[in-house]
Structures are given as C-alpha cells and as structure tokens.
Design a protein around this motif. Sequence first.
Motif, PDB file in Angstrom:
ATOM      1  N   LEU A 191      -9.718  -1.528   5.211  1.00 18.93           N
ATOM      2  CA  LEU A 191      -8.273  -1.302   5.249  1.00 18.93           C
ATOM      3  C   LEU A 191      -7.952   0.078   5.797  1.00 18.93           C
ATOM      4  N   GLY A 192      -8.700   1.073   5.337  1.00 16.15           N
ATOM      5  CA  GLY A 192      -8.444   2.443   5.782  1.00 16.15           C
ATOM      6  C   GLY A 192      -8.622   2.608   7.273  1.00 16.15           C
ATOM      7  N   GLN A 252     -13.472  10.780   4.974  1.00 17.28           N
ATOM      8  CA  GLN A 252     -13.448  10.723   3.517  1.00 17.28           C
ATOM      9  C   GLN A 252     -13.641  12.114   2.950  1.00 17.28           C
ATOM     10  N   LEU A 279       0.818  -1.208   0.000  1.00 14.98           N
ATOM     11  CA  LEU A 279       0.000   0.000   0.000  1.00 14.98           C
ATOM     12  C   LEU A 279       0.851   1.258   0.000  1.00 14.98           C
ATOM     13  N   LEU A 334      -4.876   3.280  -1.485  1.00 14.96           N
ATOM     14  CA  LEU A 334      -5.869   2.248  -1.201  1.00 14.96           C
ATOM     15  C   LEU A 334      -6.800   2.189  -2.400  1.00 14.96           C
ATOM     16  N   GLY A 335      -6.856   1.065  -3.061  1.00 15.07           N
ATOM     17  CA  GLY A 335      -7.633   0.985  -4.278  1.00 15.07           C
ATOM     18  C   GLY A 335      -6.996   1.863  -5.339  1.00 15.07           C
ATOM     19  N   ARG A 336      -7.792   2.705  -5.956  1.00 16.50           N
ATOM     20  CA  ARG A 336      -7.291   3.597  -7.006  1.00 16.50           C
ATOM     21  C   ARG A 336      -6.995   4.997  -6.479  1.00 16.50           C
ATOM     22  N   ASP A 366     -12.369  -4.926   1.881  1.00 11.87           N
ATOM     23  CA  ASP A 366     -12.648  -3.721   1.114  1.00 11.87           C
ATOM     24  C   ASP A 366     -11.761  -2.562   1.570  1.00 11.87           C
ATOM     25  N   VAL A 367     -11.749  -1.512   0.752  1.00 10.09           N
ATOM     26  CA  VAL A 367     -10.885  -0.355   0.998  1.00 10.09           C
ATOM     27  C   VAL A 367     -11.220   0.338   2.309  1.00 10.09           C
ATOM     28  N   GLU A 368     -12.491   0.480   2.621  1.00  7.83           N
ATOM     29  CA  GLU A 368     -12.878   1.166   3.850  1.00  7.83           C
ATOM     30  C   GLU A 368     -12.352   0.429   5.082  1.00  7.83           C
ATOM     31  N   THR A 408      -5.550  -8.677  -5.248  1.00  8.84           N
ATOM     32  CA  THR A 408      -6.372  -7.669  -4.571  1.00  8.84           C
ATOM     33  C   THR A 408      -6.409  -7.941  -3.071  1.00  8.84           C
TER      34      THR A 408
END
Length: 217
Positions: free
Chosen positions: A75-76, A89, A49, A110-112, A71-73, A67
Amino acid sequence: MKLADRMRQSIRRRAGHVVLRTELAPLGSASQVSEALKALQRDGELLRLGAGVYAKARRDASTHEVTPVVDVETLGRELALKLKAHVTQDVEGALVLDTGDRRVSRKLALGRSAVQYVNNRSRRAFTTFASRRWDTATFPTTHVADYVRWLAGFHGVRYSPTAADHWAETVTRLAGDEVRSGPVQDLLVALKRAGKLSKDDMARLLVNYLRERKQGV
C-alpha cells in the motif's frame, strides 16, 4: 444503478489497491460520492487511510474486522507512486514519504502507524542546523527522545545489536546490575557507530535525555 454500485464496479476493475477520491469524483456530485464511499466502507470493501485516500479491503467472516487486501508495504509503495513521492522507512519501520519540493500535510495511517513526510525544505533546514558546531546549548533539552528518533530516521540509521552488545548485556545481568538500555540509548549508539554523532555529541544528547526523563518521573 445506484452510484455505490457503479463505484464498486469501477473500483473492482482497477488494477491497484489504493483509491483516491479524486479518481472517483467524475462519477457523481461531491455529496453523492461521499455517500457512496461511506456505503462501501460500511460494507467492508474500502478502508479509509486518510483524507481522500482509501484502500481496497475485505471483512473477515469470523471477526468482522475490515483489513486491506494487501500488506502495508505494498500500500505504501502504491500510495507513494500516486502522490509522486519516494517511499522509505524510519527506524521503527513506519513509512516515510519523500515529496521532494512539494509540501504535503495530509495525515495518513497505514496499519497501526502514521505516515510521515520529508521534503527538500526539511532537509535544508536540518543541513543548516547540522552545519553549525554542536555544543550543549545546541541540542534540545526537551522532547529529546523525539529528536533522537527523528535524527535517526533522517539519516536512515537503525540499531542492530552486535556480539559485543549481547556480551555486555549478559555480563550486566549476571552482575545483578539493574541498569538497562532502551530504544533511545540504542539509537544514540547506532548514530555514533554510523558516524552521524561524535562521542561527545552522543554523550551530551544522552545526558539531556536522562535528565529530562528523571525530571518527568
């Protein structure tokens, strides 16, 4: 047993999904840890990351894409906990980590989307700026779109179209008018509605934005 195998076992036993290099450092020398991390990334078990930050991952059997397993949230929020930060956010849904008195320059993705940071220093700087009387000279005349996005993100403002907005858009389309709004204009409207900009402030920023965009054509 190879260090990569021992590291793999250690990671699998962990309850969370974010892994920091500092947590794995006791398993071997710096160079050994680096090589083991590279091996786990090649195997699709870890996804980098950012510097020293990894996520548990899996490789799709058909596409071979690697992947994160969550999900991204998720991870965040876990990442924020590890960095002792508060997660929010921005207006575009990207994660923002509030680090309080600490300044963090680590680049993360994170993600894109890249992770952004805010801290007490940036808030104080903005408060000082905002406490002055805003006039035409105060607002930026370049990178206006970036400024508007930052301003909306700072205040946690997002644009949500109202029934009146939909009606106006329909009337404009039926009238054959080619004038179209855009994300920046929408954010200016949202900031005005939220009471973060006056009508005059919004108009000045809009003029600066449109003038800059016209000059860039």
